[in-house]
Design an enzyme around this catalytic site. Structure first.
Site, PDB file in Angstrom:
ATOM      1  CB  CYS A  75      11.089   1.090   7.267  1.00  0.00           C
ATOM      2  SG  CYS A  75      11.183   1.077   5.504  1.00  0.00           S
ATOM      3  CG  HIS A 165       4.193  -7.391   8.781  1.00  0.00           C
ATOM      4  ND1 HIS A 165       4.298  -6.867   7.520  1.00  0.00           N
ATOM      5  CD2 HIS A 165       5.133  -6.766   9.530  1.00  0.00           C
ATOM      6  CE1 HIS A 165       5.267  -5.964   7.498  1.00  0.00           C
ATOM      7  NE2 HIS A 165       5.798  -5.879   8.707  1.00  0.00           N
ATOM      8  CD  GLU A 214       5.208  -1.154   2.480  1.00  0.00           C
ATOM      9  OE1 GLU A 214       5.365  -0.096   3.127  1.00  0.00           O
ATOM     10  OE2 GLU A 214       6.073  -1.615   1.723  1.00  0.00           O
ATOM     11  CB  CYS A 223       7.236  -4.923   2.379  1.00  0.00           C
ATOM     12  SG  CYS A 223       6.908  -4.603   4.114  1.00  0.00           S
ATOM     13  N   GLY A 226       7.973  -7.145   5.921  1.00  0.00           N
ATOM     14  CA  GLY A 226       6.945  -8.082   5.464  1.00  0.00           C
ATOM     15  C   GLY A 226       7.535  -9.415   5.027  1.00  0.00           C
TER      16      GLY A 226
HETATM   17  O1  ZDP Z   1       4.434  -0.435   8.851  1.00  0.00           O
HETATM   18  C1  ZDP Z   1       4.209   0.375   7.951  1.00  0.00           C
HETATM   19  O2  ZDP Z   1       3.377   1.301   8.092  1.00  0.00           O
HETATM   20  C2  ZDP Z   1       4.969   0.223   6.620  1.00  0.00           C
HETATM   21  N1  ZDP Z   1       4.355   0.950   5.566  1.00  0.00           N
HETATM   22  C3  ZDP Z   1       6.369   0.707   6.874  1.00  0.00           C
HETATM   23  C4  ZDP Z   1       7.297   0.454   5.761  1.00  0.00           C
HETATM   24  C5  ZDP Z   1       7.771  -0.991   5.713  1.00  0.00           C
HETATM   25  C6  ZDP Z   1       8.677  -1.270   4.563  1.00  0.00           C
HETATM   26  N2  ZDP Z   1       8.041  -1.554   3.352  1.00  0.00           N
HETATM   27  C7  ZDP Z   1       9.697  -2.356   4.852  1.00  0.00           C
HETATM   28  O3  ZDP Z   1      10.482  -2.637   3.972  1.00  0.00           O
HETATM   29  O4  ZDP Z   1       9.769  -2.898   5.939  1.00  0.00           O
HETATM   30  C8  ZDP Z   1       9.405  -0.100   4.173  1.00  0.00           C
END
Ligand code: ZDP
Length: 278
Positions: A75, A165, A214, A223, A226
């Site tokens: 994350c 992703h 997400e 994200c 992302g």
């Molecule tokens: O991979 C997932 O299941 C995401 N929901 C994790 C969280 C990613 C996040 N938004 C980021 O900033 O990389 C927190």
């Protein structure tokens, strides 16, 4: 016994941070996380993050539960929040970096003198087996491949930044019906571990506009993983530079895919909003 927590956000992607330094397992269950994250019946957050003892020569371990109780490997916004949280627990004010163990590998956030955090996000993984996706042969990259979702064919590129992703370039991100299309990408049969989905509008070769659905959390304001994955996808498709600003609904991130070491560097803010106990 009440547990203390601190709320942080990175560009509006908000998390409940728990001091978990005295135990190697999270102090909350995934079920607790769902309740704590509820915006009406709980505290409200996109996820819960635990600061655990380090392992394999690292300073700390990060674990995270999404607000649906699932556990992602990594994350990006969360790790900026974690770096600030740790600095506060340790009462550190000078710039320094931390080695953080995650299920997605070693990640190194660095607190800068200006208050921002630059994170060494590691190398992107691009082969279909690494995403994972069955969209192409296991040893092939997934770049600009057609994918049928919600009655439409999208040209997608897939990147693993610790977590998976799927990126699509569009003319106008505001026109994408995220709440209907997002869940259909997330649970598409070609993504065995589900998927985070980014829609990207290339404003200039050094400026991307992004909206995200997400995995396990739905629409969020930002994200970090992302944004990194999207820049990589832009470079692979010849649409952007290796260094760009990514505009998310919650604000701006600076992303660089270093030619020298193949690693992603993400710079952005993290802010404490409040502390409490529950
Ligand atoms: O991979 C997932 O299941 C995401 N929901 C994790 C969280 C990613 C996040 N938004 C980021 O900033 O990389 C927190």
């Amino acid at each position: 016994m009440a547990i203390e927590f601190t709320k942080y956000h990175g560009l509006g992607n908000d998390f409940i941070l728990i001091d978990n330094r005295s135990a190697s397992e999270p102090r909350l269950t995934p079920d607790d996380a769902v309740k704590w994250c509820d915006r009406h019946f709980g505290i409200g957050a996109d996820g819960v993050i635990f600061a655990l003892p380090g392992q394999d020569d690292t300073d700390y371990t990060m674990r995270i539960f999404n607000n649906d109780g699932s556990e992602p490997e990594m994350c990006g916004n969360g790790i900026r929040c974690l770096a600030k949280f740790i600095a506060e627990l340790e009462e550190i004010t000078e710039p320094r970096s931390y080695k953080i163990h995650t299920l997605g590998g070693l990640i190194t956030p660095k607190l800068e003198a200006n208050g921002l955090i630059t994170v060494d996000m590691g190398k992107p993984r691009l082969l279909a087996a690494e995403i994972p996706t069955t969209l192409t042969a296991a040893d092939q990259k997934v770049v600009n491949q057609p994918l049928e979702v919600a009655g439409r064919t999208w040209q997608v590129t897939c990147v693993n930044m610790g977590n998976p992703h799927c990126i699509t370039f569009v003319e106008d991100v505001a026109a994408i019906p995220l709440e209907t299309v997002g869940p259909q990408f997330e649970t598409h049969a070609v993504f065995p571990k589900k998927i985070n989905t980014e829609f990207i509008q290339v404003v200039r070769s050094d400026y991307l506009k992004m909206r995200v659905w997400e995995r396990g959390a739905g629409i969020t304001l930002a994200c970090g993983t992302g944004a990194c994955a999207s820049l990589v996808a832009g470079v692979l498709n010849g649409k952007c530079d290796r260094r760009a600003t990514v505009e998310l609904p919650g604000g701006l991130l600076q992303i660089e895919w270093s030619e020298a070491d193949d690693r992603l560097y993400m710079t952005g803010p993290a802010e404490k909003t409040f502390v409490g106990q529950r």
